[in-house]
Motif scaffolding. Structure first.
Motif, short mmCIF file in Angstrom:
data_model
loop_
_atom_site.label_atom_id
_atom_site.label_comp_id
_atom_site.label_asym_id
_atom_site.label_seq_id
_atom_site.Cartn_x
_atom_site.Cartn_y
_atom_site.Cartn_z
N THR A 160 65.72 59.46 -17.15
CA THR A 160 63.77 59.40 -17.37
C THR A 160 63.47 58.90 -16.75
O THR A 160 63.93 57.46 -17.08
CB THR A 160 63.35 59.60 -18.75
OG1 THR A 160 64.43 59.91 -19.39
CG2 THR A 160 61.83 59.64 -19.30
N PRO A 161 62.06 58.91 -15.64
CA PRO A 161 61.36 58.26 -14.85
C PRO A 161 60.54 56.69 -16.18
O PRO A 161 60.03 57.92 -17.06
CB PRO A 161 61.21 58.48 -13.82
CG PRO A 161 61.39 59.97 -13.34
CD PRO A 161 62.07 60.25 -15.37
N LYS A 162 60.49 55.66 -16.52
CA LYS A 162 59.71 55.07 -16.83
C LYS A 162 58.78 53.97 -16.82
O LYS A 162 57.63 54.03 -16.88
CB LYS A 162 60.77 53.90 -17.70
CG LYS A 162 61.38 54.66 -18.52
CD LYS A 162 60.80 55.50 -19.45
CE LYS A 162 61.56 55.80 -21.02
NZ LYS A 162 61.17 56.16 -22.33
N GLY A 163 58.53 53.34 -15.01
CA GLY A 163 57.71 53.79 -14.87
C GLY A 163 58.21 52.91 -13.29
O GLY A 163 58.52 53.80 -12.45
N THR A 164 57.22 51.92 -12.27
CA THR A 164 57.49 50.98 -11.45
C THR A 164 57.49 49.75 -11.37
O THR A 164 57.74 49.19 -12.14
CB THR A 164 56.22 51.09 -10.24
OG1 THR A 164 55.32 53.19 -10.97
CG2 THR A 164 56.16 51.20 -8.93
N GLY A 165 58.53 49.64 -10.03
CA GLY A 165 58.74 48.32 -10.22
C GLY A 165 58.20 47.71 -8.37
O GLY A 165 58.28 48.91 -7.62
N PHE A 166 58.88 46.58 -7.84
CA PHE A 166 59.02 46.13 -6.71
C PHE A 166 59.30 45.06 -6.68
O PHE A 166 59.82 43.84 -7.37
CB PHE A 166 57.52 46.57 -6.25
CG PHE A 166 56.31 44.92 -6.83
CD1 PHE A 166 56.54 44.34 -6.12
CD2 PHE A 166 55.71 45.67 -7.88
CE1 PHE A 166 55.28 42.40 -7.00
CE2 PHE A 166 55.05 44.49 -9.27
CZ PHE A 166 55.05 43.21 -8.83
N LEU A 167 59.98 45.01 -5.05
CA LEU A 167 60.99 43.45 -5.12
C LEU A 167 60.16 42.05 -4.93
O LEU A 167 59.55 42.58 -4.09
CB LEU A 167 61.80 44.05 -4.06
CG LEU A 167 62.87 44.60 -3.48
CD1 LEU A 167 63.76 44.76 -2.05
CD2 LEU A 167 64.05 44.19 -4.54
N VAL A 168 60.50 41.51 -5.36
CA VAL A 168 59.75 39.90 -5.53
C VAL A 168 60.71 39.17 -5.24
O VAL A 168 61.04 37.79 -4.75
CB VAL A 168 60.06 39.45 -6.25
CG1 VAL A 168 57.67 39.93 -6.39
CG2 VAL A 168 60.71 39.22 -7.47
N GLY A 169 62.40 39.84 -4.36
CA GLY A 169 63.01 38.92 -4.18
C GLY A 169 64.08 39.72 -3.46
O GLY A 169 64.14 40.68 -3.63
N PRO A 170 65.81 39.09 -3.35
CA PRO A 170 66.12 39.99 -1.97
C PRO A 170 67.16 40.99 -2.69
O PRO A 170 67.44 42.33 -2.65
CB PRO A 170 67.48 39.72 -1.15
CG PRO A 170 66.27 38.12 -1.42
CD PRO A 170 65.66 38.01 -1.71
N ASP A 171 67.49 40.94 -4.30
CA ASP A 171 67.54 41.25 -5.18
C ASP A 171 66.90 40.95 -6.85
O ASP A 171 67.56 41.08 -7.63
CB ASP A 171 68.87 40.84 -5.41
CG ASP A 171 69.16 39.37 -6.14
OD1 ASP A 171 68.18 38.70 -5.90
OD2 ASP A 171 70.46 39.05 -6.16
N LEU A 172 65.69 40.71 -6.74
CA LEU A 172 64.70 40.57 -8.08
C LEU A 172 63.71 41.50 -7.94
O LEU A 172 63.23 41.80 -6.92
CB LEU A 172 64.51 39.75 -7.98
CG LEU A 172 65.23 38.65 -8.08
CD1 LEU A 172 64.82 36.88 -7.89
CD2 LEU A 172 66.09 38.37 -9.67
N VAL A 173 63.59 42.12 -9.09
CA VAL A 173 62.32 43.55 -8.90
C VAL A 173 61.69 43.07 -10.23
O VAL A 173 62.85 42.66 -11.21
CB VAL A 173 62.75 44.81 -9.56
CG1 VAL A 173 61.56 45.61 -10.32
CG2 VAL A 173 64.16 45.11 -8.10
#
Length: 377
Positions: A160-173
């Motif tokens: 189930t898709p729940k939302g959106t996110g974005f990278l703020v570091g190489p391995d951080l969302v």
């Protein structure tokens, strides 16, 4: 307390602020020419604001001072003066104050190869009609758009898709706390969470399904978090003022540094990540705002409103804007026209039949919390 959507849309031109003595002049004019009942009617009809709600209790002198400060602190006191003059145009003091503080700012005009400044009646072949909207370098803007698209992901829990996110570091969302409330409550469910990058619709209309990246194992997946207010969860965002510990974010660690890896081919550069600003970038009333999102679980898209920002609340913990979103957009990054990160989108007006705003958390507050976890530089 927010400026209403009506009020924010009403104002035009650049912001201005008065000095202490100038504030006193406007206050004295209000006290001399308006009763408290007059002010109740004036602020409600002209600005869709209730006088009592803005400035609380006290005598007329004190309340008038608070009213002027309320508008002055938001850089829009000129509009208060203009409307007061419209109501009391026969009074000499308002005629004088309107000329001093209510006049519309000069317009910058471009003629030939030089830039000149003229009043509202000035003439030239070209004009910067909206000074807040600068002319953009297309190549830089397209580069910023491509980078933002590559760094935004859809956040799924199980199928189930729940939302959106974005990278703020190489391995951080970065995403919203409320997107992952169930997983935060039951951490063993973190194994079902995926961040899907490059889910997008191509120019020929086909959909690229993208790349799903799991969260880090063990208890290392949740780096930092801050919940929303209970009132926001209950669809009553006006009920309480959010505190500095109620920022509705979750910082997630991925199982692999996708931001350091190429977007598509081995010859492509690294995906990168959205830089977090050291200080909160400006959130000017009427400012443009772009939201890159997975609206209604759809491929990555963006919405742009060049007259978007409505207001920041009294303690700076929330910003409201008119840029469109859908279900699934929670956790999206909000940018200005230079692709500078401004806010983390987190909710829309609960009055969904006739919505007046969307709302986000100013990114500077979140940056203060998460910077120790971010890559240096």
């Amino acid at each position: 307390m927010y400026l209403s959507a009506y009020l924010a849309r009403r104002f035009e031109g650049a912001t201005m602020q008065l000095t202490g003595p100038q504030i006193g002049e406007v206050r004295d004019a209000i006290v001399a020419t308006f009763t408290e009942n007059d002010l109740d009617e004036f602020t409600l009809i002209k600005f869709d604001l209730r006088f009592d709600g803005i400035i609380g209790q006290g005598n007329l002198n004190k309340r008038a001072l608070h009213l002027v400060e309320y508008f002055n602190n938001r850089g829009i006191v000129a509009d208060l003066v203009r409307e007061a003059y419209a109501e009391r145009s026969h009074v000499e003091v308002w005629q004088r104050l309107d000329k001093l503080y209510g006049a519309r700012p000069p317009t910058t005009l471009q003629a030939s190869l030089r830039t000149t400044t003229a009043g509202p009646a000035g003439a030239a072949l070209e004009a910067v009609v909206e000074p807040r909207l600068k002319i953009l370098n297309m190549e830089l803007w397209r580069t910023g758009e491509a980078q933002a698209q590559a760094r935004v992901c859809r956040v799924d829990i199980g199928p189930t898709p729940k939302g959106t996110g974005f990278l703020v570091g190489p391995d951080l969302v970065l995403t919203n706390y409320h997107v992952l409330t169930s997983v935060i409550a039951e951490p063993e469910a973190a194994t079902t969470v995926k961040c899907v990058f490059d889910y997008k619709r191509l120019a020929d209309g086909t959909v690229q399904q993208g790349r799903a990246v799991a969260l880090a194992g063990g208890d290392g997946w949740l780096v930092d978090k801050s919940p929303p207010t209970q009132a926001e969860l209950d669809d009553r965002p006006e009920a309480t003022m959010p505190g500095l510990n109620e920022l509705d974010f979750a910082l997630l660690r991925l199982a692999e540094p996708v931001g350091a890896q190429p977007v598509a081919t081995a010859t492509a550069g690294p995906r990168g990540f959205v830089p977090m600003p050291g200080l909160q970038p400006p959130l000017p009333t009427h400012g443009a705002l772009i939201i890159v999102q997975h609206p209604d679980s759809e491929p990555v898209s963006f919405a742009l409103d060049t007259d978007a920002i409505i207001a920041v609340n009294a303690n700076g913990t929330r910003v409201r804007y008119a840029t469109n979103t859908e279900h699934g957009s929670s956790g999206s990054p909000c940018f200005d026209m230079d692709w500078t990160l401004l806010a983390l989108h987190h909710l829309g007006d609960p009055n969904w039949r006739s919505p007046g705003y969307n709302q986000g958390v100013p990114i500077g507050l979140i940056a203060n919390r998460v910077t120790p976890h971010l890559p240096a530089g």
